[in-house]
Design an enzyme around this catalytic site. Structure first.
Site, PDB file in Angstrom:
ATOM      1  N   CYS A   1      82.522 -13.836   2.675  1.00  0.00           N
ATOM      2  CA  CYS A   1      82.239 -15.260   2.532  1.00  0.00           C
ATOM      3  C   CYS A   1      83.314 -16.115   3.230  1.00  0.00           C
ATOM      4  CB  CYS A   1      82.053 -15.601   1.052  1.00  0.00           C
ATOM      5  SG  CYS A   1      81.088 -17.090   0.816  1.00  0.00           S
TER       6      CYS A   1
ATOM      7  N   HIS B   1      79.060 -11.363  -1.550  1.00  0.00           N
ATOM      8  CA  HIS B   1      80.212 -10.918  -2.357  1.00  0.00           C
ATOM      9  C   HIS B   1      79.926  -9.604  -3.088  1.00  0.00           C
ATOM     10  CE1 HIS B   1      82.531 -14.783  -2.406  1.00  0.00           C
ATOM     11  NE2 HIS B   1      81.342 -15.316  -2.216  1.00  0.00           N
TER      12      HIS B   1
ATOM     13  N   GLU C   1      81.982  -7.631  -4.281  1.00  0.00           N
ATOM     14  CA  GLU C   1      83.001  -7.436  -5.333  1.00  0.00           C
ATOM     15  C   GLU C   1      82.542  -7.986  -6.686  1.00  0.00           C
ATOM     16  OE1 GLU C   1      83.073  -9.600  -2.943  1.00  0.00           O
ATOM     17  OE2 GLU C   1      83.859 -11.517  -3.663  1.00  0.00           O
TER      18      GLU C   1
HETATM   19  N1  LIG Z   1      82.066 -18.262  -1.807  1.00  0.00           N
HETATM   20  C1  LIG Z   1      82.721 -18.648  -0.745  1.00  0.00           C
HETATM   21  O1  LIG Z   1      83.639 -17.988  -0.268  1.00  0.00           O
HETATM   22  C2  LIG Z   1      82.336 -20.000  -0.194  1.00  0.00           C
HETATM   23  C3  LIG Z   1      82.874 -20.268   1.197  1.00  0.00           C
HETATM   24  C4  LIG Z   1      83.065 -21.747   1.402  1.00  0.00           C
HETATM   25  N2  LIG Z   1      81.812 -22.424   1.468  1.00  0.00           N
HETATM   26  C5  LIG Z   1      83.920 -21.969   2.655  1.00  0.00           C
HETATM   27  O2  LIG Z   1      83.580 -22.708   3.523  1.00  0.00           O
HETATM   28  O3  LIG Z   1      84.967 -21.420   2.721  1.00  0.00           O
END
Ligand SMILES: NC(=O)CC[C@H](N)C(=O)O
EC number: 4.3.3.6
Length: 200
Positions: free
Chosen positions: A82, A176, A178
């Site tokens: 992410c 994710h 994890e």
């Molecule tokens: N769950 C996340 O890691 C969100 C990422 C977040 N939207 C970003 O721009 O970093």
């Protein structure tokens, strides 16, 4: 000689603890990394989810941005989820002003791409290199990958959007693993680290 790799989790912000647990379950020795000295001691590194603008700022502040770039360029295995995926992108389509990345994967990411109408959701995702059932993808204000360059391999898509990519020793997912208790993606990464450490 033991072949248990030591894998760090960048612990500036984000879901560090969950990654430490998942890595331990995938048979790695896992530890948080906050300082350049700690980075020097690990065989591989996970970049957690969180807020990429904050992680970027803190990495600069903690003197980690350049050491991170140097090690990733030198081939240290790295896995970003992410916000961590955003940190591995050579280019962000819609960066906040001053937002930097480590880079390492020839891809362009779009932050918060799955957007307002669908801020968080779960979906089954088939990930190349992960045997068996599809992975349960947990997407939380997740980015997607707009495009990849020739060197990057697409490992998974969701509804026509790229959500997992690998380039050499760098792995990135929009979602994710994890958070699910399913450690197969972490196992794939631990295998990458092991392969990197084992002399030919
Ligand atoms: N769950 C996340 O890691 C969100 C990422 C977040 N939207 C970003 O721009 O970093």
């Amino acid at each position: 000689m033991s072949n248990t790799p030591v894998i760090g989790v960048l612990a500036l912000q984000g879901d560090v603890r969950e990654h430490l647990i998942a890595l331990a379950a995938a048979d790695a020795v896992a530890r948080p990394v906050r300082r350049p000295e700690e980075l020097a001691e690990v065989d591989g590194l996970v970049l957690p989810g969180g807020e990429s603008t904050t992680i970027s700022k803190l990495a600069v502040l903690f003197g980690l941005m350049e050491p991170l770039r140097t090690r990733v360029r030198a081939g240290m295995p790295v896995y970003g989820t992410c916000a961590g995926m955003i940190m591995l992108a050579d280019k962000i389509l819609d960066p906040r002003s001053g937002q930097e990345t480590i880079g390492g994967i020839d891809m362009i990411v779009r932050r918060n791409a799955f957007g307002r109408q669908n801020e968080s959701f779960e979906a089954a995702v088939d990930v190349k290199g992960v045997p068996g059932e599809p992975v349960e993808g947990v997407f939380i204000r997740a980015p997607w990958v707009e495009s990849v360059g020739a060197g990057a391999e697409v490992l998974a898509e969701h509804e026509g959007h790229i959500v997992a990519v690998r380039q050499g020793n760098a792995l990135a997912t929009s979602f994710h693993p994890e958070l699910t208790g399913d450690h197969r993606v972490h196992s794939l990464f631990v295998d990458m680290v092991r392969a990197h450490r084992t002399p030919e």
